[in-house]
Design a protein around this motif. Structure first.
Motif, mmCIF file in Angstrom:
data_model
loop_
_atom_site.group_PDB
_atom_site.id
_atom_site.type_symbol
_atom_site.label_atom_id
_atom_site.label_comp_id
_atom_site.label_asym_id
_atom_site.label_seq_id
_atom_site.Cartn_x
_atom_site.Cartn_y
_atom_site.Cartn_z
ATOM 1 N N ARG A 74 -37.881 56.957 82.552
ATOM 2 C CA ARG A 74 -38.353 55.566 82.546
ATOM 3 C C ARG A 74 -37.672 54.807 81.419
ATOM 4 N N ARG A 75 -37.149 53.641 81.745
ATOM 5 C CA ARG A 75 -36.443 52.850 80.744
ATOM 6 C C ARG A 75 -37.429 52.233 79.748
ATOM 7 N N GLN A 76 -37.060 52.268 78.480
ATOM 8 C CA GLN A 76 -37.894 51.684 77.438
ATOM 9 C C GLN A 76 -37.827 50.163 77.534
ATOM 10 N N PHE A 77 -38.966 49.536 77.808
ATOM 11 C CA PHE A 77 -38.987 48.094 78.042
ATOM 12 C C PHE A 77 -39.095 47.290 76.739
ATOM 13 N N SER A 78 -39.544 47.905 75.667
ATOM 14 C CA SER A 78 -39.770 47.159 74.428
ATOM 15 C C SER A 78 -38.482 46.538 73.900
ATOM 16 N N TYR A 79 -37.362 47.237 74.063
ATOM 17 C CA TYR A 79 -36.088 46.699 73.581
ATOM 18 C C TYR A 79 -35.747 45.404 74.308
ATOM 19 N N TYR A 80 -35.881 45.383 75.618
ATOM 20 C CA TYR A 80 -35.548 44.195 76.398
ATOM 21 C C TYR A 80 -36.571 43.086 76.186
ATOM 22 N N LEU A 81 -37.805 43.460 75.900
ATOM 23 C CA LEU A 81 -38.806 42.439 75.609
ATOM 24 C C LEU A 81 -38.466 41.684 74.330
ATOM 25 N N LEU A 82 -38.007 42.412 73.313
ATOM 26 C CA LEU A 82 -37.694 41.789 72.029
ATOM 27 C C LEU A 82 -36.328 41.123 72.017
ATOM 28 N N GLN A 83 -35.380 41.662 72.780
ATOM 29 C CA GLN A 83 -34.015 41.165 72.728
ATOM 30 C C GLN A 83 -33.670 40.182 73.840
ATOM 31 N N LEU A 84 -34.458 40.130 74.882
ATOM 32 C CA LEU A 84 -34.112 39.272 76.015
ATOM 33 C C LEU A 84 -35.242 38.334 76.430
ATOM 34 N N TYR A 85 -36.394 38.903 76.786
ATOM 35 C CA TYR A 85 -37.429 38.084 77.400
ATOM 36 C C TYR A 85 -38.026 37.078 76.421
ATOM 37 N N ILE A 86 -38.367 37.510 75.225
ATOM 38 C CA ILE A 86 -38.936 36.569 74.256
ATOM 39 C C ILE A 86 -37.914 35.527 73.812
ATOM 40 N N PRO A 87 -36.657 35.895 73.460
ATOM 41 C CA PRO A 87 -35.689 34.847 73.100
ATOM 42 C C PRO A 87 -35.394 33.868 74.230
ATOM 43 N N SER A 88 -35.271 34.352 75.463
ATOM 44 C CA SER A 88 -34.998 33.435 76.572
ATOM 45 C C SER A 88 -36.185 32.515 76.832
ATOM 46 N N THR A 89 -37.409 33.023 76.685
ATOM 47 C CA THR A 89 -38.581 32.162 76.828
ATOM 48 C C THR A 89 -38.601 31.088 75.752
ATOM 49 N N MET A 90 -38.236 31.448 74.545
ATOM 50 C CA MET A 90 -38.169 30.462 73.463
ATOM 51 C C MET A 90 -37.094 29.415 73.742
ATOM 52 N N LEU A 91 -35.977 29.812 74.322
ATOM 53 C CA LEU A 91 -34.947 28.831 74.664
ATOM 54 C C LEU A 91 -35.439 27.849 75.714
ATOM 55 N N VAL A 92 -36.169 28.350 76.698
ATOM 56 C CA VAL A 92 -36.711 27.456 77.721
ATOM 57 C C VAL A 92 -37.697 26.472 77.099
ATOM 58 N N ILE A 93 -38.550 26.946 76.203
ATOM 59 C CA ILE A 93 -39.534 26.064 75.557
ATOM 60 C C ILE A 93 -38.827 25.036 74.675
ATOM 61 N N VAL A 94 -37.763 25.465 73.979
ATOM 62 C CA VAL A 94 -37.028 24.521 73.126
ATOM 63 C C VAL A 94 -36.387 23.424 73.978
ATOM 64 N N SER A 95 -35.937 23.760 75.180
ATOM 65 C CA SER A 95 -35.343 22.724 76.036
ATOM 66 C C SER A 95 -36.352 21.664 76.441
ATOM 67 N N TRP A 96 -37.648 22.005 76.413
ATOM 68 C CA TRP A 96 -38.677 21.017 76.750
ATOM 69 C C TRP A 96 -38.932 20.027 75.622
ATOM 70 N N VAL A 97 -38.424 20.280 74.447
ATOM 71 C CA VAL A 97 -38.634 19.362 73.327
ATOM 72 C C VAL A 97 -38.027 18.004 73.630
ATOM 73 N N SER A 98 -36.984 17.964 74.461
ATOM 74 C CA SER A 98 -36.351 16.690 74.786
ATOM 75 C C SER A 98 -37.298 15.742 75.505
ATOM 76 N N PHE A 99 -38.351 16.255 76.145
ATOM 77 C CA PHE A 99 -39.310 15.379 76.817
ATOM 78 C C PHE A 99 -40.119 14.565 75.815
ATOM 79 N N TRP A 100 -40.216 15.044 74.581
ATOM 80 C CA TRP A 100 -40.970 14.329 73.545
ATOM 81 C C TRP A 100 -40.070 13.428 72.690
ATOM 82 N N LEU A 101 -38.785 13.519 72.887
ATOM 83 C CA LEU A 101 -37.871 12.644 72.163
ATOM 84 C C LEU A 101 -37.711 11.323 72.898
ATOM 85 N N ASP A 102 -37.429 10.288 72.137
ATOM 86 C CA ASP A 102 -37.232 8.983 72.736
ATOM 87 C C ASP A 102 -35.988 8.996 73.609
#
Length: 485
Positions: free
Chosen positions: A241-269
């Motif tokens: 079974r592949r260890q998922f913790s590595y991909y959670l820390l190195q891929l899923y959480i950073p990519s989710t943060m990038l998606v959330i950061v892209s939403w910041v433009s909705f609050w900018l003028d």
């Protein structure tokens, strides 16, 4: 007297050495007698089933192994490395040299250069392999007095492991170790697993892999039939079974943060064009770089993997945020030019709205019948005509009937098309009267369409991303281990 005292220990040493040489010479004599001129190591020994005439059946080879380490599980080449101690046991009646209870040694160990018949075992999915020779060749050949032979060797191999990556990186892979005879069919050699612990694991092997965890190890048979005959085969199945913790820390959480950061433009003028463009392009390029790094570690397969779905969705959300800014800029510019055009024609007679045609600042006369064709301006039959006085904004008098009005009253003539009274219009009014819809309309009740688009995006993008996460984790967390082929 002193001289005798020194000679006695020397005499005991000579006697002890003589006994040792006698034992060694007896073992050597037995081995020479066994593998002498009457023994041909090129001919397989007879079987142990005396009911079968002739060769007495196939030679039964009992196999067991000790897996020492598993390393270098390569997803690109679909292979893995394993080091194990491989053991085989079989009976060669020609090498029996004693009976139970006699004074012969219980077993003999053969040295290099002393050849006996051995099974021609090979590993079917082996790519590379070598025996270990440091400090001495790691090979053991032990002959028991009843003719039972134990062959043990330490080998390292690179084995192929076809992988199914549809659920990567939440997948479970089944890697095999297939053992079979290369030349002898089932009429000559039959492999069997040892009944007690056929596959042993070194302590700590379950959690020693860097990116996988060894879930289970079990054995099976893989006897195959080819054009040259039927060959006995043993199979060891490793469930990794592949260890998922590595991909959670190195891929899923950073990519989710990038998606959330892209939403910041909705609050900018919307006027902050450099900030919003830089934010959208930077997050898009960062996500693309991260996707390229992940795909570089995987083979170019023809099917869609779970990681492809996640990366594609994140890129879609980030790119959608960038397109939303382009749309906001477009409708903002369009509204600006439209307001400028309206201001230039403010003195015109008719002002068109979504619901009616408004004629501002008109002097209302007495209407005794429906308005003429010049007033309808192409509306459908039987429109509703209302008059709103400027003296009293709350007073509205229907004109379709008889209307008595003085000519000195200034007001607005509103002509409402009858198509707004159909069934769809009634349903739409009922929908707008819902409490949640009224709350949303109050929140979005702004005159600027560009600002309204940003307000809608603030809610729509996170909601869609949460729905996608629910569907994604529900589907890909329920992984079924594929059956070994």
């Amino acid at each position: 007297m002193n001289r005798r005292f020194y000679l006695l220990p020397l005499l005991f040493i000579l006697l002890w050495a003589g006994e040792g040489e006698g034992d060694a010479s007896s073992d050597t004599e037995i081995i020479k007698k066994l593998v002498g001129k009457g023994y041909d190591w090129r001919v397989r020994p007879p079987g142990i089933n005396l009911t079968i005439p002739g060769t007495h059946g196939a030679v039964i080879v009992t196999v067991n192994m000790l897996i020492r380490s598993i390393s270098k599980i390569d997803d690109v080449n679909m292979e893995y490395s394993v080091q194990l101690t491989f053991r085989e046991e079989w009976v060669d009646g020609r090498l029996a040299y004693g009976l139970p209870g006699d004074d012969t040694p219980p077993f003999l160990i053969l040295t290099a250069g002393q050849q006996i018949w051995m099974p021609d075992s090979f590993f079917q999915n082996e790519k590379q392999a070598h025996k270990h020779d440091i400090d001495k060749p790691n090979v053991l050949i032990r002959i028991h007095r009843d003719g039972l032979i134990l062959y043990s060797v330490r080998i390292s191999m690179v084995l192929s492991c076809p992988m199914h990556l549809q659920y990567y990186p939440m997948d479970v892979q089944t890697c095999l170790i297939d053992l079979a005879s290369y030349a002898y069919t089932t009429n000559d050699i039959e492999y069997q697993w040892k009944k007690d612990k056929p596959v042993q694991l070194k302590n700590g092997l379950h959690s020693s892999l860097p990116s996988f965890q060894l879930n289970n190890v079990y054995t099976d048979l893989c006897t195959s039939k080819t054009n040259t005959g039927t060959y006995s085969c043993l199979r060891t199945i490793l469930e990794l079974r592949r260890q998922f913790s590595y991909y959670l820390l190195q891929l899923y959480i950073p990519s989710t943060m990038l998606v959330i950061v892209s939403w910041v433009s909705f609050w900018l003028d919307r006027g902050a064009v450099p900030a919003r463009v830089t934010l959208g392009v930077t997050t898009l390029l960062t996500m693309t770089t991260q996707a390229s790094g992940i795909n570089a570690k995987l083979p170019p397969v023809s099917y869609t993997k779970a990681i492809d779905v996640w990366i594609g969705a994140c890129l879609t959300f980030i790119f959608g945020a960038l397109l939303e800014f382009a749309w906001v800029t477009y409708i903002s510019s369009r509204s600006f030019y439209k307001r400028k055009k309206i201001c230039s024609s403010r003195n015109s007679l008719l002002v068109e709205t979504r619901q009616a045609l408004i004629i501002p600042n008109t002097v209302v006369a007495n209407f005794t019948e429906q308005p003429t064709d010049e007033v309808e301006m192409g509306l459908t039959d039987a429109p509703d005509v209302w008059v709103r006085h400027q003296n009293n904004g709350k007073t509205v008098t229907e004109v379709n009937g008889l209307l008595n009005h003085t000519n000195d009253g200034s007001g607005e003539l509103i002509i409402i098309d009858s198509k707004h009274k159909n069934r769809r219009y009634v349903l739409w009014n009922n929908f707008k009267n819902l409490r949640l819809v009224r709350w949303a309309r109050r929140r979005l009740d702004v005159d600027d369409n560009a600002k309204r688009a940003d307000l809608i995006s603030r809610v729509m993008f996170p909601t869609l991303f949460l729905i996608f996460n629910f569907i994604y984790w529900t589907k890909y967390s329920q992984y079924h281990v594929p059956a070994a082929i």
